[in-house]
Scaffold this active site. Sequence first.
Site, PDB file in Angstrom:
ATOM      1  N   GLY A  45      50.456  42.020  32.116  1.00 18.89           N
ATOM      2  CA  GLY A  45      49.808  40.731  31.940  1.00 18.89           C
ATOM      3  C   GLY A  45      49.089  40.686  30.609  1.00 18.89           C
ATOM      4  N   GLN A  50      43.294  37.947  24.218  1.00 21.94           N
ATOM      5  CA  GLN A  50      43.600  39.340  23.874  1.00 21.94           C
ATOM      6  C   GLN A  50      44.396  39.472  22.580  1.00 21.94           C
ATOM      7  OE1 GLN A  50      45.047  40.399  28.063  1.00 21.94           O
ATOM      8  NE2 GLN A  50      44.065  42.289  27.360  1.00 21.94           N
ATOM      9  N   CYS A  92      43.369  47.620  31.542  1.00 20.26           N
ATOM     10  CA  CYS A  92      43.443  46.440  30.673  1.00 20.26           C
ATOM     11  C   CYS A  92      43.880  46.888  29.285  1.00 20.26           C
ATOM     12  CB  CYS A  92      42.062  45.782  30.595  1.00 20.26           C
ATOM     13  SG  CYS A  92      42.013  44.336  29.523  1.00 20.26           S
ATOM     14  N   LEU A  93      44.787  46.130  28.671  1.00 19.35           N
ATOM     15  CA  LEU A  93      45.272  46.485  27.331  1.00 19.35           C
ATOM     16  C   LEU A  93      44.150  46.420  26.293  1.00 19.35           C
ATOM     17  CD1 LEU A  93      48.708  44.602  27.337  1.00 19.35           C
ATOM     18  CD2 LEU A  93      48.316  47.057  27.616  1.00 19.35           C
ATOM     19  N   HIS A 134      42.886  39.080  37.223  1.00 19.96           N
ATOM     20  CA  HIS A 134      42.519  39.794  35.994  1.00 19.96           C
ATOM     21  C   HIS A 134      42.710  38.889  34.771  1.00 19.96           C
ATOM     22  CE1 HIS A 134      42.370  43.614  33.500  1.00 19.96           C
ATOM     23  NE2 HIS A 134      42.909  42.754  32.651  1.00 19.96           N
ATOM     24  N   GLU A 135      43.859  38.196  34.715  1.00 19.70           N
ATOM     25  CA  GLU A 135      44.147  37.349  33.550  1.00 19.70           C
ATOM     26  C   GLU A 135      43.261  36.097  33.534  1.00 19.70           C
ATOM     27  OE1 GLU A 135      45.639  38.832  31.301  1.00 19.70           O
ATOM     28  OE2 GLU A 135      46.462  40.375  32.585  1.00 19.70           O
ATOM     29  N   HIS A 138      40.003  36.915  32.080  1.00 20.57           N
ATOM     30  CA  HIS A 138      40.026  36.948  30.606  1.00 20.57           C
ATOM     31  C   HIS A 138      39.742  35.560  30.026  1.00 20.57           C
ATOM     32  CE1 HIS A 138      41.110  40.940  29.244  1.00 20.57           C
ATOM     33  NE2 HIS A 138      42.133  41.022  30.065  1.00 20.57           N
TER      34      HIS A 138
HETATM   35 NI    NI Z   1      43.142  42.730  30.627  1.00 20.06          NI
END
Ligand code: NI
Length: 169
Positions: A45, A50, A92-93, A134-135, A138
């Site tokens: 995701g 991000q 998380c990236l 999660h997204e 963000h």
């Molecule tokens: Ni994330």
Amino acid sequence: MIRPIVKYGDPVLTRPAASVTEVTDETRRLIDDMIETMYAAPGIGLAAPQIGVALRVCVIDITGGRRGGEVITLVNPEFVERTGMQLEEEGCLSLPGHNATVARPERAVVRGLDRNGLEITIDGTGLLARALQHELDHLDGTLFVNRLRGLTRDLILRKVRKQQRAGTW
Ligand code: NI
């Protein structure tokens, strides 16, 4: 085009993103870049903040691209329903190398627009429900560490600060 992923510490990750007023070719270029960036990372995701774009757009593919045609694109997503509870490890990236167990609702129903500006509803359980939440977090400027208990959160953030000081973040 693969874009650089913004990491924890960048203010774009802590600010609520703006709604998309109209889904245009420019939005679709952003979406394509996000999908390419997510698969390259690799991740399941990615939210627009991000890659430094403060708009309410996210992409999700819980297979990580292993099966074709499963990517979900959501523009201006909103929760319709959240039920139950699950406890699973999450990463998380924007916080590479730091995972933790996060409590989330087991099921999430989200409504938004797709890449053509048409309304879609995604009804997810388990990992998909987790990815949706999660997204969407963000897009509100929330990272999974904000959902952890104090001690666990402090431990992760202390390690991140150490990496930041060492110039390895
Ligand atoms: Ni994330």
